[in-house]
Design an enzyme around this catalytic site. Structure first.
Site, PDB file in Angstrom:
ATOM      1  N   ASP A  85       0.332  -0.724   0.356  1.00  0.00           N
ATOM      2  CA  ASP A  85       0.212  -0.098   0.006  1.00  0.00           C
ATOM      3  C   ASP A  85       0.844   1.222  -0.254  1.00  0.00           C
ATOM      4  O   ASP A  85       0.556   2.089   0.841  1.00  0.00           O
ATOM      5  CB  ASP A  85      -0.830  -0.026   1.398  1.00  0.00           C
ATOM      6  CG  ASP A  85      -2.037   1.120   1.248  1.00  0.00           C
ATOM      7  OD1 ASP A  85      -2.663   2.085   2.376  1.00  0.00           O
ATOM      8  OD2 ASP A  85      -2.282   1.396  -0.119  1.00  0.00           O
ATOM      9  N   HIS A 122      -2.669   1.217  11.855  1.00  0.00           N
ATOM     10  CA  HIS A 122      -2.822  -0.529  11.217  1.00  0.00           C
ATOM     11  C   HIS A 122      -1.063  -0.340  11.609  1.00  0.00           C
ATOM     12  O   HIS A 122      -0.350   0.257  11.292  1.00  0.00           O
ATOM     13  CB  HIS A 122      -3.415  -0.518  10.447  1.00  0.00           C
ATOM     14  CG  HIS A 122      -3.588   0.450   9.467  1.00  0.00           C
ATOM     15  ND1 HIS A 122      -4.087   1.647   8.926  1.00  0.00           N
ATOM     16  CD2 HIS A 122      -2.357  -0.012   7.872  1.00  0.00           C
ATOM     17  CE1 HIS A 122      -3.516   2.346   8.159  1.00  0.00           C
ATOM     18  NE2 HIS A 122      -2.305   1.133   7.755  1.00  0.00           N
ATOM     19  N   ASP A 132      -0.329   9.071  10.414  1.00  0.00           N
ATOM     20  CA  ASP A 132      -1.233   8.347   8.747  1.00  0.00           C
ATOM     21  C   ASP A 132      -2.781   7.905   9.899  1.00  0.00           C
ATOM     22  O   ASP A 132      -2.946   7.424  10.513  1.00  0.00           O
ATOM     23  CB  ASP A 132      -1.155   6.654   8.286  1.00  0.00           C
ATOM     24  CG  ASP A 132      -1.021   6.427   7.365  1.00  0.00           C
ATOM     25  OD1 ASP A 132      -1.595   7.578   5.995  1.00  0.00           O
ATOM     26  OD2 ASP A 132      -2.015   5.076   7.435  1.00  0.00           O
ATOM     27  N   GLU A 163      -3.187  13.232   9.403  1.00  0.00           N
ATOM     28  CA  GLU A 163      -3.640  12.818   8.555  1.00  0.00           C
ATOM     29  C   GLU A 163      -4.420  12.804   8.267  1.00  0.00           C
ATOM     30  O   GLU A 163      -5.062  11.205   8.743  1.00  0.00           O
ATOM     31  CB  GLU A 163      -2.727  11.989   7.890  1.00  0.00           C
ATOM     32  CG  GLU A 163      -3.052  11.720   6.145  1.00  0.00           C
ATOM     33  CD  GLU A 163      -4.038  10.304   6.015  1.00  0.00           C
ATOM     34  OE1 GLU A 163      -3.619   9.351   6.525  1.00  0.00           O
ATOM     35  OE2 GLU A 163      -4.719  10.108   4.252  1.00  0.00           O
ATOM     36  N   HIS A 174       0.318  12.048  -2.642  1.00  0.00           N
ATOM     37  CA  HIS A 174       0.739  10.820  -3.454  1.00  0.00           C
ATOM     38  C   HIS A 174      -0.485  10.427  -3.422  1.00  0.00           C
ATOM     39  O   HIS A 174      -0.877   9.081  -3.670  1.00  0.00           O
ATOM     40  CB  HIS A 174       1.418   9.734  -2.541  1.00  0.00           C
ATOM     41  CG  HIS A 174       0.980   9.506  -0.837  1.00  0.00           C
ATOM     42  ND1 HIS A 174       0.724  10.960  -0.058  1.00  0.00           N
ATOM     43  CD2 HIS A 174       0.198   8.307  -0.603  1.00  0.00           C
ATOM     44  CE1 HIS A 174       0.361   9.924   0.926  1.00  0.00           C
ATOM     45  NE2 HIS A 174      -0.075   9.157   0.465  1.00  0.00           N
ATOM     46  N   ASP A 175      -1.519  10.722  -3.014  1.00  0.00           N
ATOM     47  CA  ASP A 175      -3.312  10.629  -2.503  1.00  0.00           C
ATOM     48  C   ASP A 175      -4.030  10.586  -3.612  1.00  0.00           C
ATOM     49  O   ASP A 175      -4.007  11.171  -4.386  1.00  0.00           O
ATOM     50  CB  ASP A 175      -3.449  10.233  -1.592  1.00  0.00           C
ATOM     51  CG  ASP A 175      -3.614   9.165  -0.211  1.00  0.00           C
ATOM     52  OD1 ASP A 175      -3.537   9.532   1.170  1.00  0.00           O
ATOM     53  OD2 ASP A 175      -2.901   8.168  -0.898  1.00  0.00           O
ATOM     54  N   ARG A 198      -3.351   5.092  -7.736  1.00  0.00           N
ATOM     55  CA  ARG A 198      -2.812   6.196  -7.043  1.00  0.00           C
ATOM     56  C   ARG A 198      -1.342   5.786  -8.341  1.00  0.00           C
ATOM     57  O   ARG A 198      -0.315   7.234  -7.759  1.00  0.00           O
ATOM     58  CB  ARG A 198      -3.159   6.179  -5.529  1.00  0.00           C
ATOM     59  CG  ARG A 198      -4.037   6.476  -5.810  1.00  0.00           C
ATOM     60  CD  ARG A 198      -4.143   6.335  -3.878  1.00  0.00           C
ATOM     61  NE  ARG A 198      -4.244   4.903  -3.356  1.00  0.00           N
ATOM     62  CZ  ARG A 198      -4.082   3.875  -2.607  1.00  0.00           C
ATOM     63  NH1 ARG A 198      -4.018   5.337  -1.296  1.00  0.00           N
ATOM     64  NH2 ARG A 198      -3.499   3.392  -1.874  1.00  0.00           N
TER      65      ARG A 198
HETATM   66  C1  OTU Z   1      -3.493   6.907   3.966  1.00  0.00           C
HETATM   67  O1  OTU Z   1      -4.815   7.716   2.938  1.00  0.00           O
HETATM   68  C2  OTU Z   1      -2.276   7.347   3.255  1.00  0.00           C
HETATM   69  O2  OTU Z   1      -2.407   8.444   3.167  1.00  0.00           O
HETATM   70  C3  OTU Z   1      -2.700   6.114   1.856  1.00  0.00           C
HETATM   71  O3  OTU Z   1      -2.052   6.176   1.258  1.00  0.00           O
HETATM   72  C4  OTU Z   1      -3.672   5.402   2.386  1.00  0.00           C
HETATM   73  O4  OTU Z   1      -3.581   4.043   1.379  1.00  0.00           O
HETATM   74  C5  OTU Z   1      -3.977   4.969   3.495  1.00  0.00           C
HETATM   75  O5  OTU Z   1      -4.023   5.897   4.609  1.00  0.00           O
HETATM   76  C6  OTU Z   1      -3.721   3.275   4.760  1.00  0.00           C
HETATM   77  O6  OTU Z   1      -2.751   3.699   5.453  1.00  0.00           O
HETATM   78  O7  OTU Z   1      -6.369   7.275   5.477  1.00  0.00           O
HETATM   79  O8  OTU Z   1      -7.737   9.115   6.605  1.00  0.00           O
HETATM   80  O9  OTU Z   1      -8.671   7.032  -0.269  1.00  0.00           O
HETATM   81  O10 OTU Z   1      -6.757   9.032   0.984  1.00  0.00           O
HETATM   82  O11 OTU Z   1      -7.412   5.679   3.048  1.00  0.00           O
HETATM   83  C7  OTU Z   1      -8.209   9.068   4.719  1.00  0.00           C
HETATM   84  C8  OTU Z   1      -6.984   6.744   0.328  1.00  0.00           C
HETATM   85  C9  OTU Z   1      -6.797   8.349   5.409  1.00  0.00           C
HETATM   86  C10 OTU Z   1      -6.581   7.575   1.462  1.00  0.00           C
HETATM   87  C11 OTU Z   1      -6.846   7.268   2.754  1.00  0.00           C
HETATM   88  C12 OTU Z   1      -5.541   8.299   3.432  1.00  0.00           C
END
Ligand code: OTU
Length: 643
Positions: free
Chosen positions: A139, A182, A282, A324, A394-395, A520
């Site tokens: 991921d 996680h 995160d 985040e 990156h998202d 992505r």
């Molecule tokens: C974050 O993402 C990370 O920025 C993503 O790259 C990861 O896939 C995700 O967590 C799991 O670690 O947590 O607050 O829609 O924008 O999941 C939301 C996808 C998140 C990501 C969203 C975001």
């Protein structure tokens, strides 16, 4: 330097591992300073669990141990930031974000490109996830199997320390991703839990039957509905259901367990002692669970974040936390500390709503929704905290536009507008300049998000393809307007690697087995150093973008009115194409105006005078403003910082 702080500094400079009397005094001063900030949330979270006192003693021991081992140079930085706790609010702060392997291959190679970072003027360097990920699809590094090791493909913890030390000496602060919601299912805790160890099973959310998962699932949302539907996974061998909000390999931690709190604090301080100065926490919205809701943004999350911040502020005061949380406006604001959390929670939080509204206004050529959302839901400033402002990361882009906000604008509905934007940025809408893709279409809710790089979504890819010079120029102006917006809005602007030279979508991911399912990767290109070389050729696209952006960033750094401690007031000037806000500074106001359309727009001089502006200097171009025609005109995608 006062005698006390001098002796504290000398004391603190004792060899790691041995704490001098002065060093111990400093620890005790900080422990008592942060007592209330730490204890109140911890009592709320864990006060009822037996052994709370043992937990507190374990926490204090852990903080003292990590403080004791903290290198002298970082203890000196701690002192500096105790004296200047708002260092990160400065208008001098510029962030640059990259995957280490895509920027330069390995961690040590970062030091071969510090001239590039200095040329950008970047002093906040965010390494996308670089801790040891699970093998295969991780991921994008957000599925971590060892938080105390660097991804072996990038290097070692010693390499990290060498890089943070060298960058710090150049005035650059390193930000590290810390995935707190996680771990990978290959993490040692998860392996022990899966093997039946009850102590580690309590680190996660594990259930013997589908009964509770089914009850929770009723009100949860799906983050990856297309590739990872549902929020729970059953493991035959362990005969357990596990909470897996994101991908199956990402097991949600059970933050109701105080041992998880201790583990993560130790991991944070280990990274801090290796020189990380910012931790990007995160997916914090998901950290607490309660039956009956969407298990996001719960009150306990804010207690957790305050307690984590207070803990690291004791043993590593130089460190700050960035939250985040990609959530709706009303849920986003609390991450920067409101009520009893004010000034005590995250120091930075992604302003995903500013990002969403920038793209929404570009597509609709109208700023009414942007003015409404940003002017309604957000305080003008925070205490000891501010936004991380960005246009792309990156998202994916999640169209966080509520029904309520959509409904506040005539002829707009939340649902309808979100669909329009998803189509527009997938390049499917007539009149769309964008090249992008749909990400994670949710068949149930109709929810769709988008992937795509800044340049491709802003029209540069289509313009280059059709060799349309004026469309290329227009796309460049859209991108530069975006930079001017995040550089002046209020907060720490984050530039995503490659945007500064207009890197386009990278379609190669579709052929890579561990990436093909996740578009992505479209907007996570490898740095193209050959293209980057053209950044000094003023006639090239790269040169026009790079020099335009550097000019904007230099003008930001030169203007104390853009310090993030200066309040931001959205101004509704009643012009559907011009977005405006004021920065309130003791030096006098700065009025920022942005033309979100392809055509020239005008404002009468009288209007400007009504906002207390006299000499009409543009702090962005650093030129006086020509008002002989008694009106201000803004070129297509023009931007101006009036003082
Ligand atoms: C974050 O993402 C990370 O920025 C993503 O790259 C990861 O896939 C995700 O967590 C799991 O670690 O947590 O607050 O829609 O924008 O999941 C939301 C996808 C998140 C990501 C969203 C975001």
């Amino acid at each position: 330097m006062t005698k006390a702080s001098k002796s504290a500094e000398q004391g603190a400079a004792a060899a790691p591992g041995v704490l001098s009397a002065a060093g111990e005094r400093l620890f005790n001063l900080r422990w008592s300073r942060s007592q209330a900030d730490l204890l109140t949330p911890l009592q709320n979270l864990y006060g009822q669990s037996s052994g709370f006192d043992v937990f507190l003693n374990d926490l204090k021991d852990l903080l003292l141990r990590r403080w004791t081992e903290r290198p002298a140079e970082l203890k000196d930085l701690d002192l500096q930031r105790d004296l200047n706790p708002e260092w990160f609010l400065s208008e001098k702060m510029i962030g640059y974000v990259f995957y280490v392997d895509r920027f330069c291959g390995t961690m040590k190679n970062v030091l071969k490109h510090t001239d590039y970072l200095e040329e950008l003027g970047a002093n906040y360097i965010h390494f996308m996830p670089c801790l040891k990920p699970r093998p295969g699809d991780s991921d994008g590094g957000y599925s971590v199997m060892d938080y105390r090791a660097i991804n072996p493909e990038l290097g070692t913890m010693d390499d990290l320390e060498a890089v943070t030390t060298a960058l710090r000496q150049k005035g650059m602060s390193v930000c590290i991703d810390l995935v707190v919601n996680h771990t990978a299912k290959e993490h040692e805790w998860a392996l022990k839990a899966r093997a039946g160890d009850p102590y580690y099973q309590d680190y996660y959310w594990m259930f013997d039957t589908a009964d509770m998962p089914n009850k929770y699932e009723q009100t949860l949302v799906e983050v990856f509905p297309a590739t990872a539907p549902g929020n729970f996974t059953y493991y035959d061998d362990a005969r357990k259901w596990v909470w897996t909000t994101f991908n199956e390999h990402q097991w949600d931690l059970n933050w109701a367990n105080p041992h998880v709190f201790l583990e993560i604090v130790d991991i944070m301080l280990n990274l801090a002692n290796r020189g990380a100065e910012i931790l990007r926490l995160d997916a914090v919205a998901f950290m607490w669970k309660r039956l009956g809701g969407n298990c996001q943004n719960l009150a306990e999350v804010h207690d957790l974040l305050q307690a984590l911040r207070a803990a690291t502020r004791i043993a590593a005061p130089a460190l700050i936390h960035k939250a985040e949380a990609i959530v709706a406006p009303r849920d986003l604001v609390p991450y920067l500390g409101v009520g009893r959390h004010s000034g005590r929670e995250a120091n930075l939080a992604y302003h995903n709503n500013l990002m969403v509204q920038y793209w929404s206004s570009l597509a609709s050529r109208n700023v009414r929704l942007m003015t409404h959302v940003l002017g309604t839901h957000f305080p003008a400033c925070f205490s000891n905290a501010s936004w991380a402002t960005y246009i792309r990361c990156h998202d994916d882009i999640g169209w966080a536009i509520t029904e309520e906000d959509g409904g506040a604008i005539p002829f707009t509905s939340g649902h309808g507008h979100r669909n329009f934007l998803a189509d527009f940025y997938a390049g499917r809408h007539p009149g769309s300049f964008a090249r992008g893709a749909i990400f994670q279409e949710n068949a149930g809710t109709g929810d769709r998000r988008n992937s795509g790089s800044f340049a491709s979504l802003a029209g540069l890819e289509a313009a280059l393809e059709s060799k349309d010079e004026s469309a290329v120029s227009t796309a460049i102006e859209r991108i530069l307007m975006g930079y001017a917006l995040i550089a002046s809005f209020g907060g720490l602007p984050l530039l995503y690697m490659g945007d500064e030279i207009g890197l386009l979508n990278d379609y190669s991911f579709a052929k890579q087995c561990d990436k093909a399912h996740d578009n992505r990767w479209l907007h996570r290109p490898k740095m193209d150093w050959k293209t980057a070389k053209r950044r000094h050729d003023a006639t090239s696209v790269e040169g026009r973008l790079f020099s335009g952006m550097r000019h904007i960033l230099e003008r930001r750094k030169a203007n104390p009115r853009l310090n993030a401690s200066c309040a931001t007031e959205i101004v509704d000037i009643g012009h559907p194409q011009i977005f405006a806000f004021k920065r309130i500074s003791p030096l006098g106001p700065l009025l920022a105006l942005f033309n979100f359309s392809e055509s020239e727009q005008h404002l009468p001089r009288s209007w400007l005078e009504g906002h207390g502006l006299r000499e009409f200097h543009d702090a962005l171009s650093d030129q006086p403003v020509d008002l002989t025609r008694h009106e201000l005109s803004l070129a297509p995608y023009g931007r101006i910082w009036l003082t």
